[in-house]
Every structure is written in structure tokens, then in C-alpha cells.
Design a protein around this motif. Structure first.
Motif, PDB file in Angstrom:
ATOM      1  N   ASP A   1     -24.022  46.700  27.296  1.00 28.76           N
ATOM      2  CA  ASP A   1     -22.884  46.510  28.195  1.00 28.76           C
ATOM      3  C   ASP A   1     -22.599  45.021  28.383  1.00 28.76           C
ATOM      4  O   ASP A   1     -21.442  44.591  28.402  1.00 28.76           O
ATOM      5  CB  ASP A   1     -23.177  47.109  29.577  1.00 28.76           C
ATOM      6  CG  ASP A   1     -23.293  48.614  29.576  1.00 28.76           C
ATOM      7  OD1 ASP A   1     -22.747  49.255  28.660  1.00 28.76           O
ATOM      8  OD2 ASP A   1     -23.930  49.152  30.503  1.00 28.76           O
ATOM      9  N   ARG A   2     -23.652  44.253  28.541  1.00 29.43           N
ATOM     10  CA  ARG A   2     -23.498  42.819  28.769  1.00 29.43           C
ATOM     11  C   ARG A   2     -22.826  42.142  27.580  1.00 29.43           C
ATOM     12  O   ARG A   2     -21.938  41.302  27.750  1.00 29.43           O
ATOM     13  CB  ARG A   2     -24.871  42.188  29.023  1.00 29.43           C
ATOM     14  CG  ARG A   2     -25.492  42.568  30.369  1.00 29.43           C
ATOM     15  CD  ARG A   2     -26.898  41.996  30.485  1.00 29.43           C
ATOM     16  NE  ARG A   2     -27.495  42.281  31.788  1.00 29.43           N
ATOM     17  CZ  ARG A   2     -27.339  41.531  32.874  1.00 29.43           C
ATOM     18  NH1 ARG A   2     -26.585  40.441  32.810  1.00 29.43           N
ATOM     19  NH2 ARG A   2     -27.917  41.845  34.012  1.00 29.43           N
ATOM     20  N   VAL A   3     -23.239  42.496  26.395  1.00 30.13           N
ATOM     21  CA  VAL A   3     -22.678  41.865  25.197  1.00 30.13           C
ATOM     22  C   VAL A   3     -21.219  42.270  25.012  1.00 30.13           C
ATOM     23  O   VAL A   3     -20.357  41.434  24.705  1.00 30.13           O
ATOM     24  CB  VAL A   3     -23.516  42.229  23.956  1.00 30.13           C
ATOM     25  CG1 VAL A   3     -22.855  41.693  22.684  1.00 30.13           C
ATOM     26  CG2 VAL A   3     -24.935  41.659  24.087  1.00 30.13           C
ATOM     27  N   ALA A   4     -20.914  43.542  25.221  1.00 30.40           N
ATOM     28  CA  ALA A   4     -19.529  44.015  25.067  1.00 30.40           C
ATOM     29  C   ALA A   4     -18.612  43.364  26.094  1.00 30.40           C
ATOM     30  O   ALA A   4     -17.505  42.932  25.778  1.00 30.40           O
ATOM     31  CB  ALA A   4     -19.475  45.537  25.201  1.00 30.40           C
ATOM     32  N   GLY A   5     -19.062  43.283  27.347  1.00 32.41           N
ATOM     33  CA  GLY A   5     -18.260  42.643  28.379  1.00 32.41           C
ATOM     34  C   GLY A   5     -18.109  41.160  28.149  1.00 32.41           C
ATOM     35  O   GLY A   5     -17.046  40.575  28.379  1.00 32.41           O
ATOM     36  N   SER A   6     -19.176  40.536  27.675  1.00 33.08           N
ATOM     37  CA  SER A   6     -19.153  39.102  27.413  1.00 33.08           C
ATOM     38  C   SER A   6     -18.072  38.735  26.415  1.00 33.08           C
ATOM     39  O   SER A   6     -17.339  37.748  26.606  1.00 33.08           O
ATOM     40  CB  SER A   6     -20.525  38.651  26.894  1.00 33.08           C
ATOM     41  OG  SER A   6     -20.452  37.358  26.324  1.00 33.08           O
TER      42      SER A   6
ATOM     43  N   HIS B   1     -13.886  48.826  27.312  1.00 36.11           N
ATOM     44  CA  HIS B   1     -13.428  49.970  28.119  1.00 36.11           C
ATOM     45  C   HIS B   1     -14.408  51.142  27.993  1.00 36.11           C
ATOM     46  O   HIS B   1     -14.766  51.788  28.990  1.00 36.11           O
ATOM     47  CB  HIS B   1     -12.038  50.423  27.658  1.00 36.11           C
ATOM     48  CG  HIS B   1     -10.913  49.665  28.275  1.00 36.11           C
ATOM     49  ND1 HIS B   1     -10.766  49.492  29.638  1.00 36.11           N
ATOM     50  CD2 HIS B   1      -9.839  49.047  27.698  1.00 36.11           C
ATOM     51  CE1 HIS B   1      -9.672  48.802  29.883  1.00 36.11           C
ATOM     52  NE2 HIS B   1      -9.094  48.507  28.733  1.00 36.11           N
ATOM     53  N   GLU B   2     -14.843  51.432  26.781  1.00 35.61           N
ATOM     54  CA  GLU B   2     -15.753  52.551  26.555  1.00 35.61           C
ATOM     55  C   GLU B   2     -17.096  52.312  27.243  1.00 35.61           C
ATOM     56  O   GLU B   2     -17.653  53.221  27.880  1.00 35.61           O
ATOM     57  CB  GLU B   2     -15.953  52.751  25.050  1.00 35.61           C
ATOM     58  CG  GLU B   2     -14.695  53.261  24.334  1.00 35.61           C
ATOM     59  CD  GLU B   2     -14.834  53.247  22.815  1.00 35.61           C
ATOM     60  OE1 GLU B   2     -15.873  52.733  22.313  1.00 35.61           O
ATOM     61  OE2 GLU B   2     -13.908  53.722  22.127  1.00 35.61           O
ATOM     62  N   ALA B   3     -17.609  51.100  27.129  1.00 37.45           N
ATOM     63  CA  ALA B   3     -18.889  50.780  27.767  1.00 37.45           C
ATOM     64  C   ALA B   3     -18.779  50.867  29.286  1.00 37.45           C
ATOM     65  O   ALA B   3     -19.690  51.360  29.966  1.00 37.45           O
ATOM     66  CB  ALA B   3     -19.344  49.385  27.342  1.00 37.45           C
ATOM     67  N   ALA B   4     -17.651  50.405  29.836  1.00 35.81           N
ATOM     68  CA  ALA B   4     -17.458  50.439  31.286  1.00 35.81           C
ATOM     69  C   ALA B   4     -17.374  51.866  31.803  1.00 35.81           C
ATOM     70  O   ALA B   4     -17.880  52.172  32.890  1.00 35.81           O
ATOM     71  CB  ALA B   4     -16.195  49.665  31.656  1.00 35.81           C
TER      72      ALA B   4
END
Length: 474
Positions: A102-107, A444-447
């Protein structure tokens, strides 16, 4: 033969004591360096280039510097606002279900957000940084990165407000080893775009012994220390209970206050404490938007400037600031400080622009490379379109209106092109190095998955924003 000549623009060099404006200027780039800055007529007469960029009715300026960002918690944007305890009651219940993926995708999306608003250098302070740093490498951004080191357990959502934190030395050593591995693997990589620091999260979040170990390592690796200092009443409460001292006094006794320290926030620092830190040679990083939203406080930046110019601006993080846009940060900084002292003359636009460019570069230890447009510096350049209705008109004399309009009118969406290390990273508002739509979709998917995991404990969350949601206001 140069690679690029940008001409016919208003060039804001940020050289000298002010902004160093050239009304009809040009910038020549060769490789990853600036080769020439001057009047358009002179540059075009003396140099040829493979590519010419006409900047008529545009501003050409150094890339902006975000001196403090936690890009890894971007997926928590908007989940802990309007609350009386942002960290413990707002952030931590969601933080505990945030995965490394999640952290990497949001980053990635967070960095794209900043990049599109003209940020070329990010001081990224998060975990797992050995994965997050790959986003900077892929995007082509310049980054001063560090792993965030503490001795706290992963789940702090059940810690009562005011209760003394429990430290786990094994956790601290694991995170410190990650920080050291980051330094050894990434410092100086990507043609020097990536540099690494040490990142103790705060004096209240780790033992005295670990703080001293970090200080020794900073000397060994000859690098800076990026750390929250006096960032809230929660921190001060922890420090008084544990050591009988406030943060800055405690750090001074540990010989932490020197030019290596990049001290973030100083939200709860007194005038005297702020002066002590400023006189020591340490830098202050001011996050006006974040602290305004989280705490309703204007940190003592004016007091710091009384003794030091090593003041930089940072956007902090999406769940606190809600946006990571340095134009927004400059505007917030100017307005909030004017309101604080009821004087419209303080924090003038030219000074605030310096805090996001050359003064920031000096504060983070890169003043010799970036922050202004000068022969020999790295070619980190942005082009801002002044045909945007909110930036019209351009007036050069008797008063130049360009700098006030950059600070008080620009939104960041007017940034048309971004060059970092001599390469176009964004052109015509299109990011060239990654697929932006794909990055947004993955975030979006990870969130969505994160929100599903958080539902199980939502009934325990007692904050104004949670209650607004339960009562149907949100």
C-alpha cells in the motif's frame, strides 16, 4: 552545441538576495547541467542547441523543493482531518492496516502529484524506503531519502492519550539496519539524483541510546539527520515524563544541534528554543499547511528567521495536509504568518519563493547543486504557463507582478514542463517516465482493500470526523 535552449521567457534565477529576474531570458542546458543563463538575444547569438523551447508568456524557474514529505502514507488522505488528536486517534487506527505494498502504491501517486505541480526534489521520509526509493528512480525525480527509525510497536491504536510509549530495542535496531542498508545501496545512485540521510522519527519515539547511535552514524557516513522536533504537545508530554526535559534542551545536551540536523515542524518550540536551534546551525523545515490543518498552529518560522536563513518548506503528508503541492505550501506560509502577526508585510512573496527554492536547497545540504539557475548547477527547471487565466496579466514594470502571482494565484496546474537532471520528465502536463493512469488505478485498488480491512475496528474510532461519518454529515 547545447542540448536544450529555453528562450523568450521570464527567467527567475533565484540568484542574489532576491529572485534574480531576467524579463526576456534564456537558459541553456548541456547534459545534466546548466551551461548558460542570460538575456535571450545574447544566448541565441552565442549558442546553438539540438532543441529550442519558446517560453513566450511563460516563467522559467528552478524546480521546487519539498523538504519534508511522507509519501508512503498517501493512501490515508482525508481519513483523519478535523479531529482533536490527528495522530493517535486519527491516523493510527488506519496506519495499522497499511501494508508495505500500500505504501509503495500510494507513494508513486503522491510523487506524481508533487511532480506535476513543479516539485523536482523530494526529501522523502518514510518506510519501507528501500522500496519507495524505486519510485523516485523510475519517475526521474531528485530525492533525499531516509528510512523512518523508531522503537515503537507497529500497532499503537490502543495506546491511551498521554500514556508513555513502550520502546522495543529490537524494532529500533531492525529499522536502523534498514536505514543503513538504504545508505549503502542508494546513496549517490541514479547519476547522483538519489542521496540518503538518517531518519530518527523523533526524540520521543526512541531511546536515548538509539539517538546517540544515530548521531555516531551520521558522522561516520557524513550525512544529515532528518527528524521531527517539538512537533506537538504529545511529544513534549512524552519528553517531560521520560526525561524531565523538553525536546530541544534534551537534544542540545546530546550534541544533536548542529548543521547536520534538519529539524521538522518545531510546532511546540518556544521563541528561546527556536533561537537556540537556529543559532546552532541546524535547519528548520516548516510545513504550514499540515500543521495548520492538524493543530491549528503557525510554527515559529518568523522567530527562526531572526537568527538563521536555513529555513525550508515541506508539504508533510497527504493524511495531514491533504495535498503535496509546494505552490499551496508557499501560499499557506505567507498568509498564515501574516495573520499570526497581523502584518501584511511579513513573509513577502519573494522570500517565500526562496524558501521553496534556493534557501531550501541550502537547508537540505544541496545549495551547491540545485535551487537556482546558474552555470554549473544541475538542470532542474520548470516552465510555468502564464496564459492561465488566474496568472494574467504579466506586468514587468513599474512593478513586476509575476512573483506575487506565483505565490498567491498559482495552483500548480500551470506547470507545463518539468526538467530534472537535464531530462524532460513532464511535458505538456504529461508525465513521460511512468504511466500515470495505471499508477492511479493501482492506488485506487489498494485503497479500497485497505478501507475494507479497516472496517473491523471502525466502531472503536472516536474522533470528530468518525462521528461526523456515523451521524451522516460526511
Amino acid at each position: 552545441m547545447l542540448d536544450i535552449i529555453i528562450y523568450n521567457g521570464t527567467v527567475i534565477t533565484m540568484e542574489g538576495e532576491g529572485v534574480g529576474a531576467i524579463p526576456n531570458g534564456a537558459v541553456g542546458i548541456k547534459g545534466n547541467l546548466i551551461e548558460v543563463v542570460g538575456e535571450t538575444s545574447e544566448v541565441l547569438q552565442d549558442y546553438k542547441a539540438h532543441r529550442y523551447v519558446d517560453a513566450h508568456r511563460k516563467v522559467v524557474m528552478p524546480g521546487l523543493i519539498d523538504a519534508h514529505i511522507h509519501s508512503g502514507i498517501a493512501l490515508l488522505r482525508g481519513l483523519s482531518q478535523d479531529t482533536d488528536n490527528w495522530m493517535e486517534k486519527g491516523l493510527w487506527p488506519f496506519h495499522k492496516v497499511l501494508t508495505p505494498e500500500d505504501r509503495v502504491a500510494g507513494s508513486l501517486v503522491n510523487i506524481i502529484e508533487g511532480l506535476k505541480a513543479g516539485t523536482t526534489t523530494f526529501c522523502d521520509y518514510d518506510e519501507p524506503m528501500r522500496e519507495i526509493v524505486k519510485n523516485h528512480a523510475m519517475l526521474g525525480t531528485r530525492a533525499r531519502v531516509t528510512e523512518m527509525v523508531n522503537e515503537l510497536p507497529d500497532d499503537l491504536s490502543d495506546v491511551k492519550v498521554g500514556e508513555l510509549y513502550t520502546f522495543d530495542s529490537a524494532i529500533g535496531q531492525r529499522k536502523l539496519k534498514e536505514n543503513i542498508a538504504l545508505l549503502e545501496e542508494w546513496h549517490g545512485k541514479e547519476n547522483g539524483r538519489i542521496t540518503c540521510l538518517l531518519g530518527p522519527q523523533g526524540p520521543d519515539m526512541m531511546s536515548k541510546e538509539l539517538l546517540l547511535e544515530v548521531k555516531e552514524l551520521a558522522n561516520k557516513y557524513d550525512t544529515s539527520i532528518h527528524m521531527h522536533v517539538a512537533q506537538g504537545d504529545r511529544e513534549i508530554n512524552q519528553m517531560i515524563k521520560r526525561y524531565g526535559k523538553r525536546s530541544i534542551q534534551f537534544l542540545e545536551e546530546l550534541n544533536y544541534l548542529d548543521e547536520r540536523l534538519m529539524a521538522v515542524h518545531l510546532t511546540e518550540a518556544t521563541r528561546e528554543e527556536t533561537h537556540v536551534l537556529g543559532r546552532s546551525g541546524a535547519a528548520m523545515i516548516l510545513c504550514s499547511g499540515s500543521i495548520g490543518i492538524i493543530d491549528g498552529i503557525v510554527p515559529p518560522a518568523a522567530e527562526f528567521l531572526e537568527v538563521s536563513n536555513r529555513l525550508a518548506l515541506g508539504s508533510d503528508q497527504a493524511p495531514g495536509n491533504n495535498c503535496n503541492n509546494m505552490f499551496n505550501e508557499m501560499k499557506f506560509t505567507a498568509i498564515l504568518n501574516k495573520c499570526k502577526v497581523k502584518d501584511p508585510r511579513v513573509f513577502p512573496s519573494w522570500k517565500v519563493l526562496r524558501m521553496a527554492t534556493i534557501d531550501s536547497a541550502k537547508a537540505i545540504g544541496l545549495g551547491h547543486e540545485i535551487g537556482s539557475l546558474r552555470k554549473g548547477k544541475k538542470a532542474d527547471v520548470i516552465i510555468v504557463d502564464f496564459d492561465s487565466p488566474n496568472l494574467v496579466p504579466i506586468i514587468q514594470e513599474p512593478i513586476r507582478n509575476i512573483i506575487p502571482n506565483l505565490i498567491y494565484s498559482a495552483k500548480g496546474s500551470e506547470v507545463e514542463a518539468v526538467i530534472i537532471d537535464g531530462q524532460f520528465v513532464m511535458e505538456n502536463r504529461v508525465v513521460l517516465t511512468v504511466n500515470e493512469k495505471q499508477a492511479v488505478r493501482k492506488a485506487h485498488e489498494a485503497a479500497a482493500e485497505l478501507a475494507e480491512r479497516a472496517k473491523a475496528s471502525f466502531h472503536k474510532i472516536d474522533t470528530p470526523i468518525a462521528n461526523m461519518m456515523k451521524d451522516g454529515y460526511l
